[in-house]
Design an enzyme around this catalytic site. Structure first.
Site, PDB file in Angstrom:
ATOM      1  N   ASN A 129       0.809  -1.221   0.000  1.00  0.00           N
ATOM      2  CA  ASN A 129       0.000   0.000   0.000  1.00  0.00           C
ATOM      3  C   ASN A 129       0.846   1.276   0.000  1.00  0.00           C
ATOM      4  OD1 ASN A 129      -2.507   1.726   0.963  1.00  0.00           O
ATOM      5  ND2 ASN A 129      -0.914   2.008   2.521  1.00  0.00           N
ATOM      6  N   SER A 168      -4.371   2.342  -8.875  1.00  0.00           N
ATOM      7  CA  SER A 168      -5.265   3.508  -8.930  1.00  0.00           C
ATOM      8  C   SER A 168      -6.001   3.470 -10.251  1.00  0.00           C
ATOM      9  CB  SER A 168      -4.456   4.805  -8.845  1.00  0.00           C
ATOM     10  OG  SER A 168      -5.277   5.910  -9.208  1.00  0.00           O
ATOM     11  N   TYR A 189       2.246  10.021 -11.655  1.00  0.00           N
ATOM     12  CA  TYR A 189       1.657   9.096 -10.682  1.00  0.00           C
ATOM     13  C   TYR A 189       0.886   7.972 -11.398  1.00  0.00           C
ATOM     14  CZ  TYR A 189      -1.714   7.527  -7.147  1.00  0.00           C
ATOM     15  OH  TYR A 189      -2.498   6.762  -6.327  1.00  0.00           O
ATOM     16  N   SER A 228       2.962   5.297 -12.883  1.00  0.00           N
ATOM     17  CA  SER A 228       3.483   4.361 -11.877  1.00  0.00           C
ATOM     18  C   SER A 228       2.424   3.326 -11.516  1.00  0.00           C
ATOM     19  CB  SER A 228       3.961   5.115 -10.634  1.00  0.00           C
ATOM     20  OG  SER A 228       2.872   5.541  -9.822  1.00  0.00           O
ATOM     21  N   LYS A 229       1.146   3.740 -11.502  1.00  0.00           N
ATOM     22  CA  LYS A 229       0.092   2.799 -11.114  1.00  0.00           C
ATOM     23  C   LYS A 229      -0.252   1.843 -12.255  1.00  0.00           C
ATOM     24  CE  LYS A 229      -0.307   4.002  -6.847  1.00  0.00           C
ATOM     25  NZ  LYS A 229       0.011   3.068  -5.754  1.00  0.00           N
TER      26      LYS A 229
HETATM   27  N1  LIG Z   1      -5.812   8.653  -1.528  1.00  0.00           N
HETATM   28  C1  LIG Z   1      -6.255   8.382  -2.741  1.00  0.00           C
HETATM   29  O1  LIG Z   1      -7.123   9.082  -3.291  1.00  0.00           O
HETATM   30  C2  LIG Z   1      -5.744   7.159  -3.474  1.00  0.00           C
HETATM   31  C3  LIG Z   1      -6.391   6.751  -4.660  1.00  0.00           C
HETATM   32  C4  LIG Z   1      -5.925   5.638  -5.344  1.00  0.00           C
HETATM   33  C5  LIG Z   1      -4.842   4.938  -4.858  1.00  0.00           C
HETATM   34  N2  LIG Z   1      -4.219   5.349  -3.720  1.00  0.00           N
HETATM   35  C6  LIG Z   1      -3.060   4.573  -3.272  1.00  0.00           C
HETATM   36  O2  LIG Z   1      -3.280   4.093  -1.957  1.00  0.00           O
HETATM   37  C7  LIG Z   1      -2.045   3.995  -1.259  1.00  0.00           C
HETATM   38  C8  LIG Z   1      -2.134   4.721   0.085  1.00  0.00           C
HETATM   39  O3  LIG Z   1      -2.448   6.090  -0.165  1.00  0.00           O
HETATM   40  P1  LIG Z   1      -2.915   7.118   0.982  1.00  0.00           P
HETATM   41  O4  LIG Z   1      -3.884   8.035   0.365  1.00  0.00           O
HETATM   42  O5  LIG Z   1      -3.281   6.372   2.217  1.00  0.00           O
HETATM   43  O6  LIG Z   1      -1.548   7.935   1.171  1.00  0.00           O
HETATM   44  P2  LIG Z   1      -0.781   8.377   2.505  1.00  0.00           P
HETATM   45  O7  LIG Z   1       0.246   9.370   2.054  1.00  0.00           O
HETATM   46  O8  LIG Z   1      -1.749   8.755   3.574  1.00  0.00           O
HETATM   47  O9  LIG Z   1      -0.062   7.023   2.943  1.00  0.00           O
HETATM   48  C9  LIG Z   1       1.057   6.528   2.276  1.00  0.00           C
HETATM   49  C10 LIG Z   1       1.962   5.916   3.321  1.00  0.00           C
HETATM   50  O10 LIG Z   1       3.099   5.336   2.654  1.00  0.00           O
HETATM   51  C11 LIG Z   1       4.238   5.601   3.434  1.00  0.00           C
HETATM   52  N3  LIG Z   1       5.441   5.554   2.598  1.00  0.00           N
HETATM   53  C12 LIG Z   1       5.794   6.406   1.606  1.00  0.00           C
HETATM   54  N4  LIG Z   1       6.979   6.064   1.096  1.00  0.00           N
HETATM   55  C13 LIG Z   1       7.390   4.952   1.785  1.00  0.00           C
HETATM   56  C14 LIG Z   1       8.549   4.145   1.735  1.00  0.00           C
HETATM   57  N5  LIG Z   1       9.554   4.403   0.880  1.00  0.00           N
HETATM   58  N6  LIG Z   1       8.632   3.084   2.563  1.00  0.00           N
HETATM   59  C15 LIG Z   1       7.642   2.816   3.449  1.00  0.00           C
HETATM   60  N7  LIG Z   1       6.528   3.552   3.557  1.00  0.00           N
HETATM   61  C16 LIG Z   1       6.419   4.621   2.739  1.00  0.00           C
HETATM   62  C17 LIG Z   1       3.993   7.010   4.004  1.00  0.00           C
HETATM   63  O11 LIG Z   1       4.813   7.261   5.130  1.00  0.00           O
HETATM   64  C18 LIG Z   1       2.518   6.968   4.312  1.00  0.00           C
HETATM   65  O12 LIG Z   1       2.252   6.558   5.643  1.00  0.00           O
HETATM   66  C19 LIG Z   1      -0.969   4.567  -2.202  1.00  0.00           C
HETATM   67  O13 LIG Z   1      -0.335   3.518  -2.879  1.00  0.00           O
HETATM   68  C20 LIG Z   1      -1.775   5.404  -3.158  1.00  0.00           C
HETATM   69  O14 LIG Z   1      -1.132   5.577  -4.394  1.00  0.00           O
HETATM   70  C21 LIG Z   1      -4.645   6.439  -3.021  1.00  0.00           C
END
Ligand SMILES: NC(=O)c1ccc[n+]([C@@H]2O[C@H](COP(=O)([O-])OP(=O)(O)OC[C@H]3O[C@@H](n4cnc5c(N)ncnc54)[C@H](O)[C@@H]3O)[C@@H](O)[C@H]2O)c1
Length: 233
Positions: free
Chosen positions: A70, A124, A137, A140-141
């Site tokens: 994640n 995503s 972004y 990457s997805k």
């Molecule tokens: N929020 C959205 O709208 C959304 C939509 C589609 C997909 N996503 C995907 O869901 C996932 C979580 O997103 P989110 O919104 O909770 O983001 P977020 O920024 O709240 O959480 C991401 C977490 O990843 C951790 N992280 C980043 N780089 C890291 C690394 N090198 N090693 C270990 N941990 C690391 C961060 O510290 C953070 O806690 C991501 O992969 C994101 O691309 C999010």
């Protein structure tokens, strides 16, 4: 093990597994102590872009049956003509290479230990439908979806299933603060979604739980949209 488990969606996924009685490990580069403490689960600090850090964390944690990839970078935006090249590399390094390194190391250990397992990646819907300024972004997805199929087809013989969830915009605390109810930014996103609301973190966690469960025993190599129908428009 939920990477990025201290963040918005990761914390909800870790919560859902913990509520189901699973032995959960929150793995993150930051905020592990607080998140794991609040959920009453195990935590490990690690960087998914660093092979040595991953190996150290996996040695500490012990066998992983379910890996949720994640952790990801979302905050880097820019149009094609402007995005600084180092920013593009940073996105790919975390979202693609980091997901690859985690998958490789956890799967190697599952195979060596003769254990079946499940991997669920966070993709995503943007990987399939472009939004101006988000292409780095989104690229990457799209690669995460390909990585999911690659891992699924090669790991099937070891009894390891690999799938992804592909959310549209998710109302994490960070996103909700950036685009409050009634704001033009929120309205612009919602107008693209036939179900007329953004996903909650629980909407995403529920599908991750399903893909990790015995109910999904015959599903591998797919990326399930959790997008309120956004792809239909
Ligand atoms: N929020 C959205 O709208 C959304 C939509 C589609 C997909 N996503 C995907 O869901 C996932 C979580 O997103 P989110 O919104 O909770 O983001 P977020 O920024 O709240 O959480 C991401 C977490 O990843 C951790 N992280 C980043 N780089 C890291 C690394 N090198 N090693 C270990 N941990 C690391 C961060 O510290 C953070 O806690 C991501 O992969 C994101 O691309 C999010």
């Amino acid at each position: 093990m939920v990477t990025g488990g201290a963040g918005g969606i990761g914390r909800a996924i870790a919560t859902a597994f913990a509520k189901a009685g699973d032995d959960v490990v929150v793995a993150d580069i930051d905020g592990v102590h607080d998140a794991a403490g609040a959920l009453g689960v195990r935590g490990v600090t690690m960087d998914i872009t660093d092979d040595t850090s991953i190996a150290k964390a996996l040695d500490e944690v012990g066998p992983v049956d379910v890996l949720v990839n994640n952790a990801g970078l979302l905050s880097v935006h820019g149009r094609l003509l402007e995005l600084p090249a180092p920013d593009m590399l940073a996105i790919l390094r975390t979202n693609v290479h980091g997901t690859f390194l985690m998958t490789q190391q956890v799967a190697r250990r599952m195979v060596a230990g003769g254990r079946r397992g499940v991997i669920v990646n966070l993709s995503s819907i943007g990987g399939r439908q472009p939004t101006p300024g988000m292409g780095g972004y989104e690229s990457s997805k799209a690669a995460v979806d390909a990585l999911t199929r690659w891992a699924a087809v090669e790991l099937a013989e070891h009894g390891i299933r690999v799938n992804a969830v592909a959310p549209g915009p998710v109302l994490t605390p960070m996103l909700a603060a950036g685009m409050p109810e009634g704001s033009p930014a929120r309205a612009a996103w919602v107008s693209r979604i036939p179900l007329r609301q953004m996903a909650s973190v629980e909407d995403v966690a529920a599908v991750v739980m399903f893909l990790a469960s015995a109910g999904a025993a015959h599903i591998t190599g797919t990326s399930v949209p959790v997008d309120g129908g956004q792809l239909l428009t």
